[in-house]
Each structure stands twice: as structure tokens, then as C-alpha cells.
Enzyme design. Sequence first.
Site, PDB file in Angstrom:
ATOM      1  N   PHE A   1       0.797  -1.239   0.000  1.00 50.34           N
ATOM      2  CA  PHE A   1       0.000   0.000   0.000  1.00 50.34           C
ATOM      3  C   PHE A   1       0.827   1.286   0.000  1.00 50.34           C
ATOM      4  O   PHE A   1       0.287   2.352  -0.286  1.00 50.34           O
ATOM      5  CB  PHE A   1      -0.945   0.009   1.213  1.00 50.34           C
ATOM      6  CG  PHE A   1      -1.846  -1.181   1.260  1.00 50.34           C
ATOM      7  CD1 PHE A   1      -2.914  -1.287   0.380  1.00 50.34           C
ATOM      8  CD2 PHE A   1      -1.606  -2.229   2.131  1.00 50.34           C
ATOM      9  CE1 PHE A   1      -3.740  -2.401   0.385  1.00 50.34           C
ATOM     10  CE2 PHE A   1      -2.424  -3.354   2.150  1.00 50.34           C
ATOM     11  CZ  PHE A   1      -3.490  -3.443   1.273  1.00 50.34           C
TER      12      PHE A   1
ATOM     13  N   THR B   1       3.907   4.062  -1.083  1.00 51.68           N
ATOM     14  CA  THR B   1       4.319   4.553  -2.403  1.00 51.68           C
ATOM     15  C   THR B   1       5.797   4.955  -2.418  1.00 51.68           C
ATOM     16  O   THR B   1       6.399   5.209  -1.365  1.00 51.68           O
ATOM     17  CB  THR B   1       3.503   5.805  -2.780  1.00 51.68           C
ATOM     18  OG1 THR B   1       3.799   6.844  -1.816  1.00 51.68           O
ATOM     19  CG2 THR B   1       2.017   5.540  -2.793  1.00 51.68           C
TER      20      THR B   1
ATOM     21  N   TYR C   1      12.781  -3.986  16.501  1.00 55.91           N
ATOM     22  CA  TYR C   1      11.384  -3.661  16.248  1.00 55.91           C
ATOM     23  C   TYR C   1      10.551  -4.239  17.391  1.00 55.91           C
ATOM     24  O   TYR C   1      10.622  -5.436  17.675  1.00 55.91           O
ATOM     25  CB  TYR C   1      11.007  -4.342  14.925  1.00 55.91           C
ATOM     26  CG  TYR C   1       9.788  -3.833  14.262  1.00 55.91           C
ATOM     27  CD1 TYR C   1       9.870  -2.851  13.282  1.00 55.91           C
ATOM     28  CD2 TYR C   1       8.545  -4.335  14.576  1.00 55.91           C
ATOM     29  CE1 TYR C   1       8.726  -2.385  12.648  1.00 55.91           C
ATOM     30  CE2 TYR C   1       7.407  -3.876  13.949  1.00 55.91           C
ATOM     31  CZ  TYR C   1       7.508  -2.904  12.991  1.00 55.91           C
ATOM     32  OH  TYR C   1       6.380  -2.443  12.358  1.00 55.91           O
TER      33      TYR C   1
END
Length: 604
Positions: A248, A250, A519
Site C-alpha cells: 500500500f 508509495t 522492532y
Amino acid sequence: MSAAQHPLYARDAAARRIIPGPPPASTVEDERLDVWGFKDSGFQVNDEGNVEVLGKRYAAGGDILTELLPWVRGVFDSPVTGEDQNPPHYPPAIPDAVVNAAFTAAVGNIFAAEKRSDDPELRLRHGHGHTQEEMYAIKYGRIPRVPDLVVWPTDEAQVIALVKAAQEHNVCLIPYGGGTNVTNALICPENETRMIVSIDMQGMNKILWIDPVDHTACIEAGAIGRNITSQLAEHGFMMGHEPDSVEFSTLGGWIATHASGMKKNRYGNIEQIVQDFRLITAEGSVLERFDGNPRESTGADPRRWVFGSEGNAGIITSAIVKLFPLPAVQRYGSVLFKDFEIGTQFMYDLARAGNPPASVRLVDNLQFQLSMALKPPKQGMAKLKSSAEKLLVTKLLGYDPNKMVACTLVFEGTEEEVSIQEKLLYGIAKRHGGMKAGGENGERGYQLTFAIAYIRDFIMNHWLIAESFETSVPWSGVLPVCERVKQRIQDEYTARGLPGKPFITCRVTQVYDTGACIYFYFAFYYKGIDNPSEVFSELEHAARDEILKAGGSLSHHHGIGKIRTPFLRRIQSVSLINWNRGFKKAIDPGNIFGVGNHAPESRE
Ligand SMILES: Cc1cc2nc3c(=O)[nH]c(=O)nc-3n(C[C@H](O)[C@H](O)[C@H](O)COP(=O)(O)OP(=O)(O)OC[C@H]3O[C@@H](n4cnc5c(N)ncnc54)[C@H](O)[C@@H]3O)c2cc1C
């Protein structure tokens, strides 16, 4: 091949360049506005009270996860059930649009009617990303300020005309890529009284050319990752940038957030892949010559100011990126280690050895357990085999199910390159007592991250609030940062007397010569808490405080947005703050690009 047939003699760029067709027909309609992802995918509780994976898009589609809810109840020490839901109230009340009539008339001359919209739900979607605060707000609260208009430019001339009109009529412009950021980067400043226009760059989504000799491509900034991947693959190439949001997000968003992909070991981070880009400045002009040379020494590099500019500096319209041939071989793998410390030592030795695979990720025990709970139970022979394997690992080899960790691997390259990397890696793993756990587990583990955002939205409806954050840290700090952040969250949680137990887990996701990216996922059961999203933010801030105290960075790849702005003073000297302030004033004195991300003004 005669000398004249060599690719270097294909000197006519126009003749040698491939001009791909348009991207696959827009699939924006397939995406949901209220939660992450495609309409046909997600999670739901079935009639038997088990969690079911919806759709056929992902490998796990159709799986019934009978072990998930019982596991969740145990880990969170909370009564999570399929029936007990907190139904979302989406869409929330959406503020009325501010209208600047003269500007609106000017926009009517630039954009056809179908390329501009003041539809409230679309305006709302363009005013947020995917932090827990934003997702909680659209489901159970509201977002106080959203864009007043959305436009979809289809070429650079329209972007320039729009910027000039915004200058003339004093309007605020906010570029929008895929809306996947996790930093509140698209949240409109609440005190912005001017009309705010969201520029949805997905109208500029073409690959303009592919140069098969130079191994470069020129791609418009609004092209979405999944389309870039599929279109380049048709011509035998790839860009190699694969963030977990690749479906999704860009190209422009990747540059503007200074992103990092999961295969950066082989292909590099975004700043190594992007060779040049076009940026439309607040003056409505192009920043500099656009040539895509591999490296230049022509004074301070203005492009470095744009990586991570998060909509503050201008609008990126296209970029020249490096290409890689599609790998002849792609192999997954996985290795189990007895505990996180040993796994981290393995990661360190692997980085030292200097030839890691495209992706190597070490998950801690809790995340390993989560990946197990997300597997459907085996049936028949497979069940017997799986039980026997478990017995072998835990009873005979002495792996403790409450300590063991896993590493997922993706190897890419020629057969020779992959074989060399496998030999090196499995040799190092063996020295650390690691046990090979197969390609299937590796692939499932790697793909799992694509499901995490769906899970986050699903569990929010079941009274669990969750979010991720990341940092980078020198090797000597990896274990201390992991331990201290977990401890700090636990302490803060206990001090507040919050229900059940917090879920806090980490993984080492990217390795460098001198350190690694860590993370974290953090979640808790929020039933009975009045303001769960605020409580969550407080704890997340405490975790960031601990990261900085332990020597970690403020962000490895998510960026600053607004979520990390309060911490900038801790990492920037007064000189740098003044420098940034002066820079913004010089390039955008009217604050036309007024999104206010990490802008000095928004920190006063
Ligand atoms: C499930 C999930 C997984 C993720 N995984 C990763 C990961 O692996 N690696 C990673 O780095 N990040 C990851 N992210 C974060 C996010 O996807 C990245 O920050 C991504 O680069 C944002 O791109 P976007 O196109 O969605 O930008 P947006 O969210 O639309 O915008 C982000 C910022 O960039 C600005 N911007 C966007 N386009 C332009 C443009 N053309 N010109 C100027 N400014 C622009 C916007 O104004 C905004 O300030 C993840 C997020 C989620 C939700």
C-alpha cells in the site's frame, strides 16, 4: 557477441528504454477506509468462536486458528473472547470543510471534477495514517482537523499549478502517498485555519521508463509498491525495496519517510536505491537537474534534506531508482536457537562475517509463540509428525518452549551466491547450537508480518490495543535496549495498576556492520480503561525515553512525524534546531507545506 552488440553500444536512450504500460487498474476500491488492507482479507471470529483468516490473498487464507484466543487469554491474563466485542463507531463525526472560494475556483481550472473531492470520508482517510492513536480515533473518537479537499494530480504540471495557486491564495498543502505511515505524519495541525488540501499522489503512478542497460527506472512518486514490483518483474527487474507495507505504500512516501525495506541487506535502504528525484518546491519549481548519475560531488547534496522530509519540504513527483535483475533463486529458511541472547550472538557473528542473506530476522520467544498460535492445528499424519518434532526439539534437544527463539531467512541471488550464503549462515548457526527449522517455517514467518496490521485492527475490536515502534542501536546495545524497554513498559504498567499483563515483544530485523534495527510490538487489554489510547501513548513514550537513555536512535525507519517530535530536543543541538528552522523558512517562507512534521515551529 561482437563488440558492437555489447549493451554499452546501445547509446540511444530512447531506443533502448522500455516504456511499460499503465499500472494495473486502480485497486483503491479494493481497499478499506476504516481499517488496514484489502476488503477481501482480514480476521473474524466464526460461529464456533475461533478466529478465521479471511480471503485467499495470503497463504494463511481460510485457516482456522483454534489456538489463538486461548493463547491470547493466557499471555494477556485477560478474558478475551470472540463474543465480547467493542464495536467500532466508524465513521466518526468529520469536521466541516474550510473553503477558500478563490482557491477552489483556481483548482477547478487545474483538475477535472473526478480528480478532486470534498467527500467527508475521503477527507478523513487522507488525514491519518496507521498509528494506534489514529485507528482508535477513527473507530471510537474523532480526528479534530482533516483535509478540506483531496486532489489527484496526474502529471507534474498540475502539481506545479497547484503549488502556485496555493501560494497565491495562502492554502496549506499536504502530500499523501499510501497513508501507511505510523508517525501521525498526515495528521493536520489542529490550529491550521487555512484551507488544507491533500495531494493524493496515486494519480501519478506510472513507471515512465526502464533502462535495461543502466539498470535504472524512472517511476512516478505515487506508484504503489505492489504495482512497482509486479510491473518491473514483467521486464525481469526489481527495485529490492520491500517494506512490510509494500502492498500500500508509495515510492514518494518511502523517500519522504526515509524508509527501510526488509531486504536491505542485499538491495540497500531507500537512500541507496533512489539515485535522484524531482521535488516541486514551495516556489512551484523543480529542485534541480534530474540525471540519475550514480554519485556526484557537487557541493552539499540537497537530496539528503528531502529523505525524511515528511511533506515539509515539497512534493516529490518522480524518482530514478536503481534496478536489480530478478534473482534466479529465492529460498526461505529458518533456524531455532535456545534463547534470545544466543540468537543475538548469532546475528552479530553473521553481520561480522559480512555476507548476510537478503533478509534475516530474529524474533524473541513471545513473538515465536505468537507465530505458533497463528498456525492452524495439524491434522492426521501431519499432526503426528508435528508432535514428534516438538518432542524432539523440547525433550531430546532441550529447547525450552518458553525461551526458544527463531530466525527467519530469505536468500536471493544466483544459485552460487545463495549456496555460499547458506553455507556461511548455517555454519555460524551451528556454532551457536542453532537448529535448522526449514523453508516452510521461514516463509510463513516472513509473510506473517503482512498479516500483523490486519490483526492489530481486528483485536482492537476485542479490547486489545497494539502498536509497533523501532530503533537502531550499536551491537553492544542490542540486548540492553531489548531488556530495558521490556522492563520499563512492565514497570510503568504495574505502576498504573492496569489490567492483566502487557504484551511486549521484539525482533532484530535489519543488520548492519556496526549495529542492528530492533522492532517492538506492544499491546494490552483495555476493557475498563477510560482513555486507552492515551494510556498507550504514555507507555510508548516511556519506551522511547528508555530507548534513548539506553543509546538507541529515535527511529530507524518509521520517521518522526508528530509522534516523535517531543523527543527531538534530546537528539538535536540548539544549532541544529536553528539550522532546521532557518532551512524551512528559506525554502517555504509562507509554510505552504504546513503539515508540521518535526518542524521547529510545531515544537515551540
Ligand atoms: C503494516 C505496516 C508495515 C510497515 N512496514 C514498514 C517497513 O517495513 N519499513 C518502513 O520503512 N516503513 C514501514 N511502515 C511505515 C510506512 O509504510 C512507511 O513510512 C512508508 O514509507 C510510508 O509511505 P506512504 O506512501 O504510505 O506515505 P504516507 O503515509 O502517505 O505519507 C508519509 C509522509 O510522507 C509524505 N509524503 C508522501 N508522499 C509524498 C510525496 N510524493 N512527496 C512529498 N512528501 C510525501 C506525507 O506528507 C507524510 O508526511 C509500515 C507501516 C505499516 C502500517
